[in-house]
Design a protein around this motif. Structure first.
Motif, PDB file in Angstrom:
ATOM      1  N   ILE A 203     -11.140   9.527  11.190  1.00 38.44           N
ATOM      2  CA  ILE A 203     -10.997   9.439  12.644  1.00 38.44           C
ATOM      3  C   ILE A 203      -9.538   9.634  13.022  1.00 38.44           C
ATOM      4  CG2 ILE A 203     -12.951   7.878  12.861  1.00 38.44           C
ATOM      5  CD1 ILE A 203     -11.058   5.572  13.160  1.00 38.44           C
ATOM      6  N   ALA A 204      -9.311   9.882  14.311  1.00 40.05           N
ATOM      7  CA  ALA A 204      -7.960  10.197  14.775  1.00 40.05           C
ATOM      8  C   ALA A 204      -6.969   9.088  14.409  1.00 40.05           C
ATOM      9  CB  ALA A 204      -7.965  10.426  16.278  1.00 40.05           C
ATOM     10  N   TYR A 205      -7.414   7.846  14.470  1.00 40.35           N
ATOM     11  CA  TYR A 205      -6.503   6.745  14.209  1.00 40.35           C
ATOM     12  C   TYR A 205      -6.091   6.657  12.738  1.00 40.35           C
ATOM     13  CZ  TYR A 205      -7.183   5.074  18.908  1.00 40.35           C
ATOM     14  OH  TYR A 205      -7.178   4.983  20.263  1.00 40.35           O
ATOM     15  N   ALA A 206      -6.845   7.335  11.861  1.00 36.08           N
ATOM     16  CA  ALA A 206      -6.542   7.267  10.428  1.00 36.08           C
ATOM     17  C   ALA A 206      -5.132   7.767  10.142  1.00 36.08           C
ATOM     18  CB  ALA A 206      -7.573   8.068   9.638  1.00 36.08           C
ATOM     19  N   SER A 207      -4.745   8.836  10.800  1.00 36.56           N
ATOM     20  CA  SER A 207      -3.451   9.436  10.490  1.00 36.56           C
ATOM     21  C   SER A 207      -2.305   8.717  11.192  1.00 36.56           C
ATOM     22  CB  SER A 207      -3.455  10.917  10.863  1.00 36.56           C
ATOM     23  OG  SER A 207      -3.703  11.048  12.233  1.00 36.56           O
ATOM     24  N   THR A 208      -2.613   7.863  12.175  1.00 41.24           N
ATOM     25  CA  THR A 208      -1.534   7.179  12.885  1.00 41.24           C
ATOM     26  C   THR A 208      -1.404   5.722  12.454  1.00 41.24           C
ATOM     27  OG1 THR A 208      -2.992   6.551  14.701  1.00 41.24           O
ATOM     28  CG2 THR A 208      -1.815   8.618  14.924  1.00 41.24           C
TER      29      THR A 208
ATOM     30  N   ILE B 198       0.870  -1.180   0.000  1.00 39.02           N
ATOM     31  CA  ILE B 198       0.000   0.000   0.000  1.00 39.02           C
ATOM     32  C   ILE B 198       0.901   1.222   0.000  1.00 39.02           C
ATOM     33  CG2 ILE B 198      -1.689   1.314   1.351  1.00 39.02           C
ATOM     34  CD1 ILE B 198      -2.763  -1.312   2.429  1.00 39.02           C
ATOM     35  N   PRO B 199       0.751   2.171  -0.897  1.00 32.16           N
ATOM     36  CA  PRO B 199      -0.359   2.344  -1.843  1.00 32.16           C
ATOM     37  C   PRO B 199      -0.094   1.810  -3.254  1.00 32.16           C
ATOM     38  CG  PRO B 199       0.941   4.335  -1.761  1.00 32.16           C
ATOM     39  CD  PRO B 199       1.610   3.348  -0.842  1.00 32.16           C
ATOM     40  N   LYS B 200       1.126   1.286  -3.490  1.00 29.73           N
ATOM     41  CA  LYS B 200       1.488   0.926  -4.869  1.00 29.73           C
ATOM     42  C   LYS B 200       0.528  -0.085  -5.497  1.00 29.73           C
ATOM     43  CE  LYS B 200       5.081   3.187  -6.277  1.00 29.73           C
ATOM     44  NZ  LYS B 200       5.810   3.463  -7.492  1.00 29.73           N
ATOM     45  N   GLU B 201       0.526  -1.292  -4.953  1.00 32.13           N
ATOM     46  CA  GLU B 201      -0.330  -2.329  -5.542  1.00 32.13           C
ATOM     47  C   GLU B 201      -1.813  -2.080  -5.243  1.00 32.13           C
ATOM     48  OE1 GLU B 201       2.048  -6.456  -5.631  1.00 32.13           O
ATOM     49  OE2 GLU B 201       1.924  -5.592  -3.622  1.00 32.13           O
ATOM     50  N   LEU B 202      -2.046  -1.591  -4.047  1.00 34.25           N
ATOM     51  CA  LEU B 202      -3.434  -1.329  -3.650  1.00 34.25           C
ATOM     52  C   LEU B 202      -3.534   0.056  -3.009  1.00 34.25           C
ATOM     53  CD1 LEU B 202      -6.217  -2.981  -3.355  1.00 34.25           C
ATOM     54  CD2 LEU B 202      -5.634  -2.963  -0.925  1.00 34.25           C
ATOM     55  N   SER B 203      -4.337   0.897  -3.607  1.00 29.53           N
ATOM     56  CA  SER B 203      -4.616   2.191  -2.980  1.00 29.53           C
ATOM     57  C   SER B 203      -5.864   2.053  -2.127  1.00 29.53           C
ATOM     58  CB  SER B 203      -4.795   3.280  -4.035  1.00 29.53           C
ATOM     59  OG  SER B 203      -3.540   3.795  -4.404  1.00 29.53           O
TER      60      SER B 203
ATOM     61  N   LEU C  40     -11.950  15.817   1.008  1.00 27.40           N
ATOM     62  CA  LEU C  40     -10.970  14.749   0.771  1.00 27.40           C
ATOM     63  C   LEU C  40      -9.653  15.073   1.469  1.00 27.40           C
ATOM     64  CD1 LEU C  40     -10.020  12.197  -0.843  1.00 27.40           C
ATOM     65  CD2 LEU C  40      -9.414  13.766  -2.690  1.00 27.40           C
ATOM     66  N   VAL C  41      -9.172  14.134   2.294  1.00 26.91           N
ATOM     67  CA  VAL C  41      -7.883  14.331   2.970  1.00 26.91           C
ATOM     68  C   VAL C  41      -6.908  13.293   2.434  1.00 26.91           C
ATOM     69  CG1 VAL C  41      -6.677  14.386   5.167  1.00 26.91           C
ATOM     70  CG2 VAL C  41      -9.057  15.127   5.044  1.00 26.91           C
ATOM     71  N   ILE C  42      -5.961  13.732   1.631  1.00 34.07           N
ATOM     72  CA  ILE C  42      -5.037  12.799   0.989  1.00 34.07           C
ATOM     73  C   ILE C  42      -3.818  12.545   1.863  1.00 34.07           C
ATOM     74  CG2 ILE C  42      -3.576  12.394  -1.031  1.00 34.07           C
ATOM     75  CD1 ILE C  42      -5.481  14.181  -2.615  1.00 34.07           C
ATOM     76  N   ARG C  43      -3.559  11.257   2.157  1.00 35.21           N
ATOM     77  CA  ARG C  43      -2.362  10.902   2.910  1.00 35.21           C
ATOM     78  C   ARG C  43      -1.579   9.856   2.119  1.00 35.21           C
ATOM     79  NH1 ARG C  43      -5.922  11.108   7.354  1.00 35.21           N
ATOM     80  NH2 ARG C  43      -5.791  13.127   8.427  1.00 35.21           N
ATOM     81  N   ASP C  44      -0.944   8.922   2.801  1.00 34.02           N
ATOM     82  CA  ASP C  44      -0.012   8.024   2.103  1.00 34.02           C
ATOM     83  C   ASP C  44      -0.651   6.783   1.478  1.00 34.02           C
ATOM     84  OD1 ASP C  44       1.785   9.808   3.097  1.00 34.02           O
ATOM     85  OD2 ASP C  44       2.385   8.542   4.792  1.00 34.02           O
ATOM     86  N   SER C  45      -1.890   6.492   1.820  1.00 28.50           N
ATOM     87  CA  SER C  45      -2.447   5.201   1.394  1.00 28.50           C
ATOM     88  C   SER C  45      -3.007   5.218  -0.024  1.00 28.50           C
ATOM     89  CB  SER C  45      -3.519   4.742   2.377  1.00 28.50           C
ATOM     90  OG  SER C  45      -4.667   5.543   2.251  1.00 28.50           O
ATOM     91  N   THR C  46      -2.941   6.382  -0.695  1.00 27.03           N
ATOM     92  CA  THR C  46      -3.351   6.437  -2.103  1.00 27.03           C
ATOM     93  C   THR C  46      -2.256   7.117  -2.907  1.00 27.03           C
ATOM     94  OG1 THR C  46      -4.507   8.521  -1.696  1.00 27.03           O
ATOM     95  CG2 THR C  46      -5.838   6.508  -1.685  1.00 27.03           C
ATOM     96  N   SER C  47      -1.950   6.549  -4.095  1.00 27.83           N
ATOM     97  CA  SER C  47      -0.955   7.168  -4.983  1.00 27.83           C
ATOM     98  C   SER C  47      -1.094   6.545  -6.368  1.00 27.83           C
ATOM     99  CB  SER C  47       0.470   6.931  -4.471  1.00 27.83           C
ATOM    100  OG  SER C  47       0.873   5.609  -4.786  1.00 27.83           O
ATOM    101  N   ALA C  48      -0.438   7.168  -7.350  1.00 34.84           N
ATOM    102  CA  ALA C  48      -0.417   6.579  -8.691  1.00 34.84           C
ATOM    103  C   ALA C  48       0.393   5.295  -8.634  1.00 34.84           C
ATOM    104  CB  ALA C  48       0.186   7.568  -9.673  1.00 34.84           C
ATOM    105  N   LYS C  49       0.262   4.482  -9.651  1.00 35.90           N
ATOM    106  CA  LYS C  49       0.985   3.193  -9.646  1.00 35.90           C
ATOM    107  C   LYS C  49       2.481   3.390  -9.841  1.00 35.90           C
ATOM    108  CE  LYS C  49      -2.855   0.386 -11.019  1.00 35.90           C
ATOM    109  NZ  LYS C  49      -3.453  -0.588 -11.933  1.00 35.90           N
TER     110      LYS C  49
END
Lengths: 337, 337
Positions: free
Chosen positions: A278-283, A266-271, A328-337
């Motif tokens: 929630i607070a835990y999302a960022s940690t 994550i995020p390469k193979e699977l975004s 939309l809050v973009i963090r590390d779990s989504t990216s281009a391939k």
DNA sequence: GTTGTTTTGTGAATCGTTTCAATTTGTGTA
DNA sequence: TACACAAATTGAAACGATTCACAAAACAAC
């Protein structure tokens, strides 16, 4: 036993009316009188009796808020927003939770009515709004929170979940994902089906995108993990390249499973994108991209709306609906391939 | 505008005293009179005015609870316990949070005094208990929660953190672990240093056990991850075979890092134990062993203690301290090698 | 010193419920 | 029918702060 204004008045050598003026409108009182009375108050340890105040005023200086679960950060944030707004009007918020039990909800409503609150904010347990109608008819303004009222007679504050779902999947498409899974359920929850509806709308706008639904029994980490297991059990070619989870807990479950050695990166193979922020999302181990709801602002606006209605008085029960847009809050779990 | 007992009395053709009796002691009223009055109440939509009730009674039917942070599950559980106990006495709990700001704490205290609550439960922000002393002298019972009062004059309800630390490490030793790391900090927090003290005590009882401290700046997932990184960066022979984290968040951080491919297996290579037993502990990828505090019961007992003190009246300000024992909850993250 | 104007201060009435001593109604017995 | 006693009902007083019409004091202008 307790000290009253009368005692203070006697001690300071003034009348009760003057003591009251010192308390409420000190600028209408000569400066040295204020000092004298203050001294008496401090010496005697006088504390205003709020019950007597309210009785005279006919109304309390508070607003009731009934939520489904005080442990849910969504509601505590909302409550905080409500408190902040209330403070502006020199009011306070009484927080109560119904635990999703209609009976408790009813009890809290009665309690608030007996307290003569200025109004009640509520996320109703069921669709039966009869008790709230009655309360409103008796003169207590009601505002529904996080529910679009089917019953158009109630004012409400809600979030556009369709837009949120759309936003999430749109983002996944923009970073080049084509095989998308929606993980969530049950569909009987309005929020869930709305988010899916938004997702479908985004998919329909673009050719060559697939959307598969993995149904969950509830919105929990455990169910998310089950969804994740189901995905990594597949041969590589059958796996999706993105997952949109109906909330962050489900997303975190998916993440836990996928990060195992035999899983996917994550995020390469699977975004992966969640919902609620929630607070835990960022940690999380990989910081989770999510859809944030303007929770605090919802609380604020709900109070403002409530007080506006109260302002109107009995005359015209003005009805208003406020719908917020998620973000939309973009963090590390989504990216281009 | 609002309906009063007087209106009900007129409508039902009885005196106000009788209406009051129907409301409070229906068994003292003839059955058919009760029916008659009830009918009038329902028809008019009468709702008791709590302010007037309280004014007459001289006291409200509620207890104030000031916590450091309503978002913390520890406090919401505690509040729930308090509510449950209060209900037994036909009372309710007013929940307020100080956000760890002394000023807010003070404001809430004043609010509660003005409301004439039966007493106040509080987790004080600072060591300065002067305002509480004053309030108590004015007749409002105070009970400190989750703090052993240095000031012996205040009754309190707390948990034995030394025992908890001892319990955790004792468990690690019993399953055969020998190289133990304590991850947590800062030591200025009493709870943290007490837990470490307990850990040291357990280690001292047995030969051949080592205890290393990895200091953290705060009790967060992020800091836990840093501790984890530090551990897996070491050559295999220098790694510990168990970690006792000062709370669950730190433990979860350690777990996240260790479960990476280059990390260690849990519980085989590394056994992991946390503290607090938060909800997320059981939903972690490897269910976390933890030390549970009897949070709910603390709330319950605090209320009972408070009401016992209130019972005493002005006579003798009886002081009592209740200290709870924590409990070990074994899950998957600890096992023999 | 009189008049007019503003600034302060007064205290009885009020809010709606509960309480409790006094009164009325009801029941059973002789 | 009368009497004793229990059960039911009454209504005025009280809780404590605020309000407001009015009174008193302070000040200014002539």
């Amino acid at each position: 036993m307790a000290i009253s204004v009368r005692d203070v008045a006697k001690a300071a050598g003034v009348s009760v009316g003057t003591v009251s003026n010192v308390l409420n409108t000190p600028n209408k009182v000569a400066e040295k009188t204020v000092t004298k009375v203050q001294a008496a108050i401090d010496k005697l340890g006088f504390v205003r009796n709020d019950a007597a105040r309210q009785l005279r005023a006919g109304k309390s200086r508070s607003i009731g808020l009934v939520v489904l679960d005080v442990r849910n950060p969504f509601f505590t944030d909302l409550a905080r927003g409500a408190e902040d707004a209330a403070q502006e009007f020199n009011m306070s918020v009484l927080l109560a939770n119904s635990d999703e039990i209609a009976e408790r909800e009813l009890a809290m409503l009665s309690l608030f009515e007996e307290q003569r609150v200025h109004g009640v904010l509520v996320t109703p347990v069921s669709d039966d709004l009869e008790p709230f109608k009655k309360a409103r008819d008796r003169g207590t303004p009601i505002v529904l929170v996080d529910r679009k009222s089917k019953d158009k007679n109630f004012s409400s504050v809600s979030v556009d979940d369709v837009a949120g779902g759309y936003m999430a999947v749109k983002h996944l498409i923009e970073i080049g994902r084509k095989k998308i899974v929606f993980a969530g359920g049950p569909m009987s929850i309005q929020q869930v089906s709305d988010r899916l509806k938004g997702a479908q709308k985004a998919v329909a706008e673009q050719l060559g995108i697939s959307l598969e639904v993995i149904d969950c029994k509830s919105l929990t980490v455990l169910e998310g993990r089950a969804a994740g297991e189901q995905i990594i059990a597949r041969p590589k070619t059958k796996r999706p390249d993105a997952v949109f989870a109906a909330n962050d807990l489900v997303a975190l479950g998916v993440m836990q499973v996928c990060l195992k050695p035999e899983g996917m990166s994550i995020p390469k193979e699977l975004s992966l994108i969640g919902y609620d922020d929630i607070a835990y999302a960022s940690t999380a181990l990989v910081a989770l991209t999510s859809i944030r709801q303007p929770t605090h602002e919802m609380g604020t606006k709900a109070v403002e709306l409530l007080l506006a209605i109260a302002e109107d008085g009995d005359a015209k029960p003005r009805v208003r609906h406020i719908e917020f847009q998620p973000e939309l809050v973009i963090r590390d779990s989504t990216s281009a391939k």
